[in-house]
Motif scaffolding. Sequence first.
Motif, mmCIF file in Angstrom:
data_model
loop_
_atom_site.group_PDB
_atom_site.id
_atom_site.type_symbol
_atom_site.label_atom_id
_atom_site.label_comp_id
_atom_site.label_asym_id
_atom_site.label_seq_id
_atom_site.Cartn_x
_atom_site.Cartn_y
_atom_site.Cartn_z
ATOM 1 N N ARG A 295 0.837 -1.211 0.000
ATOM 2 C CA ARG A 295 0.000 0.000 0.000
ATOM 3 C C ARG A 295 0.871 1.260 0.000
ATOM 4 O O ARG A 295 0.618 2.216 -0.757
ATOM 5 C CB ARG A 295 -0.919 -0.017 1.223
ATOM 6 C CG ARG A 295 -1.783 1.236 1.361
ATOM 7 C CD ARG A 295 -2.718 1.100 2.543
ATOM 8 N NE ARG A 295 -2.039 0.694 3.763
ATOM 9 C CZ ARG A 295 -1.330 1.516 4.531
ATOM 10 N NH1 ARG A 295 -1.223 2.801 4.201
ATOM 11 N NH2 ARG A 295 -0.745 1.071 5.627
ATOM 12 N N GLY B 70 2.632 1.599 -3.355
ATOM 13 C CA GLY B 70 1.677 2.061 -4.358
ATOM 14 C C GLY B 70 1.412 3.552 -4.256
ATOM 15 O O GLY B 70 1.287 4.253 -5.272
ATOM 16 N N ALA B 71 1.334 4.059 -3.016
ATOM 17 C CA ALA B 71 1.118 5.490 -2.819
ATOM 18 C C ALA B 71 2.332 6.301 -3.276
ATOM 19 O O ALA B 71 2.196 7.395 -3.841
ATOM 20 C CB ALA B 71 0.816 5.762 -1.345
ATOM 21 N N LYS B 72 3.527 5.756 -3.059
ATOM 22 C CA LYS B 72 4.756 6.465 -3.444
ATOM 23 C C LYS B 72 4.846 6.652 -4.954
ATOM 24 O O LYS B 72 5.349 7.674 -5.440
ATOM 25 C CB LYS B 72 5.984 5.697 -2.946
ATOM 26 C CG LYS B 72 6.153 5.654 -1.436
ATOM 27 C CD LYS B 72 6.727 6.948 -0.902
ATOM 28 C CE LYS B 72 7.049 6.827 0.591
ATOM 29 N NZ LYS B 72 7.596 8.098 1.125
ATOM 30 N N TYR C 49 2.208 6.430 -7.098
ATOM 31 C CA TYR C 49 0.846 6.560 -7.647
ATOM 32 C C TYR C 49 0.806 7.421 -8.914
ATOM 33 O O TYR C 49 0.146 7.082 -9.899
ATOM 34 C CB TYR C 49 -0.067 7.177 -6.585
ATOM 35 C CG TYR C 49 -1.493 7.355 -7.065
ATOM 36 C CD1 TYR C 49 -2.357 6.270 -7.149
ATOM 37 C CD2 TYR C 49 -1.958 8.615 -7.455
ATOM 38 C CE1 TYR C 49 -3.657 6.426 -7.606
ATOM 39 C CE2 TYR C 49 -3.257 8.790 -7.916
ATOM 40 C CZ TYR C 49 -4.095 7.693 -7.989
ATOM 41 O OH TYR C 49 -5.379 7.844 -8.456
ATOM 42 N N LEU D 295 2.296 5.232 -11.955
ATOM 43 C CA LEU D 295 2.016 3.793 -12.018
ATOM 44 C C LEU D 295 2.135 3.245 -13.423
ATOM 45 O O LEU D 295 2.642 2.128 -13.636
ATOM 46 C CB LEU D 295 0.607 3.509 -11.466
ATOM 47 C CG LEU D 295 0.495 3.401 -9.941
ATOM 48 C CD1 LEU D 295 -0.969 3.382 -9.531
ATOM 49 C CD2 LEU D 295 1.204 2.140 -9.450
ATOM 50 N N HIS E 224 -3.568 -1.897 -5.323
ATOM 51 C CA HIS E 224 -2.608 -0.830 -4.995
ATOM 52 C C HIS E 224 -1.558 -0.591 -6.074
ATOM 53 O O HIS E 224 -0.898 0.456 -6.071
ATOM 54 C CB HIS E 224 -1.919 -1.148 -3.667
ATOM 55 C CG HIS E 224 -2.849 -1.157 -2.497
ATOM 56 N ND1 HIS E 224 -3.421 -0.006 -2.000
ATOM 57 C CD2 HIS E 224 -3.322 -2.182 -1.746
ATOM 58 C CE1 HIS E 224 -4.204 -0.326 -0.974
ATOM 59 N NE2 HIS E 224 -4.163 -1.624 -0.805
ATOM 60 N N LEU E 225 -1.385 -1.542 -6.991
ATOM 61 C CA LEU E 225 -0.406 -1.373 -8.061
ATOM 62 C C LEU E 225 -1.063 -1.669 -9.410
ATOM 63 O O LEU E 225 -0.573 -2.492 -10.190
ATOM 64 C CB LEU E 225 0.793 -2.319 -7.846
ATOM 65 C CG LEU E 225 1.538 -2.192 -6.521
ATOM 66 C CD1 LEU E 225 2.592 -3.277 -6.392
ATOM 67 C CD2 LEU E 225 2.167 -0.810 -6.393
#
Length: 446
Positions: free
Chosen positions: A129, A132-134, A136, A139, A165-166
């Motif tokens: 998670r 994925g945020a890093k 985003y 992507l 998340h990815l």
Amino acid sequence: MTEKIVELIRRFSPMSSRSKEWDFLMPGPGQPKRWHEIEDEFRVLIIADPGAGKTFEAQKRARRIKERGRHAFFIRIEKIDATFDQSFEVGTAAEFAAWLASTDEAWFFLDSVDEAQLETPRALEDAVRIFGAKIYAALDRARIFITSREDAWRALPDQTLMEQHLPYGEPTPGEEDDNTSRENDPTLKQYRLAGLSEDEIALFAGHYGVSDVTEFVEAVKRANLLTLAERPFDLKALIGVWIADHRLGSRFEVLQRMIALQIQPQSAAFASVRLNAAKLRDGARILAGAVTMTGKTVIGLPAGVDTADRIDPRTLLTGWADTDIDSLLRTGLFDDIVYTSVRFRHREIRELLSAEWANELLNQPGARARVEDLFFRECYGEQIIVPRTRPILAWLILFDETVRDKALALAPEVASEGGDPSRLPLTIRQGMLRNIVNRIAIGREG
């Protein structure tokens, strides 16, 4: 044995989740592929057995891509949560920031180098998670490769986690209604890191100092040990036996030597804990017997979470300190720690140790009848072999004549289902062959 870098051209066999409702991986369609054939995928899962070399392969590929002037990173999953900037082993946090600010593509290899630090499945979820945020905002420019052991990968929950998340791409029309296949899923391609071929085994052995590689490979094949030799970790152990003894000997002898070599801590932090080798082996036998009898393959560390699906070694190794149990579970007999638990690295070594455990019990006064009941039972007026313990018999018949005669009278083929039939007396092997031939003849006449 000095560690060496041996670069091999590894193969990846396609895998797939057979159903959206079934939580396991199956062989997928298609031929094995090389790195250059899967490198341009956007989301890839690489499953590998313990000791297969997944971490080395991921690190090496990240460096190769980086050498070509592209953005590439190797990241330790277990460090993403707390210290993301320190989680890079190939590439740096500054290079990551520079990539985010660009419009270039990047390759990410996510591997849990120290799986012992992932204490629960939630730890993996948090790491994915956060990662994925890093990334985003980028992507669609990220090609992400995740490596995992099969027993640590929860096929459907973890695949859903990656897709959430990815994400990359959209499902093809009608795919969401397909309940029988995920092979067209554009989000996550799944592969298994294939074992070493005979040529790769020979190349590896040559790099590790074996001068007569052809003779070595032939000895591995004669002892029926190719399933061990196809993993670099175990191949190094076989090479160690070969260099020390200038021979491999029988399958039984090789496994005994491997146990002796591997029954030492793999972690430097626990190397200072000095335990008697005989005590370590006794403990390993007890745990192997427990795995066989309970059907539970997961063994918890003393400091880990105690759950119903795990064996608690403290209840079996009475009188052992927690540090001693930890030291045993960190030897080469067990695979890497995942979620504060381990498994025996090899089924065959576990079965051999289980047979040694059963043999010790057979030799205790008054215990024979109860121990034999673990292997032989009466069903509808006929003697049968207990299915759960049948694999252990292939080794136990080498230790105990009474058990041997009883097992071979019921099912002579047991000796050829595992173990090492070459260790049986010649007259016994001749009788087994006659019995098997007679059964085949009777079957054909019937």
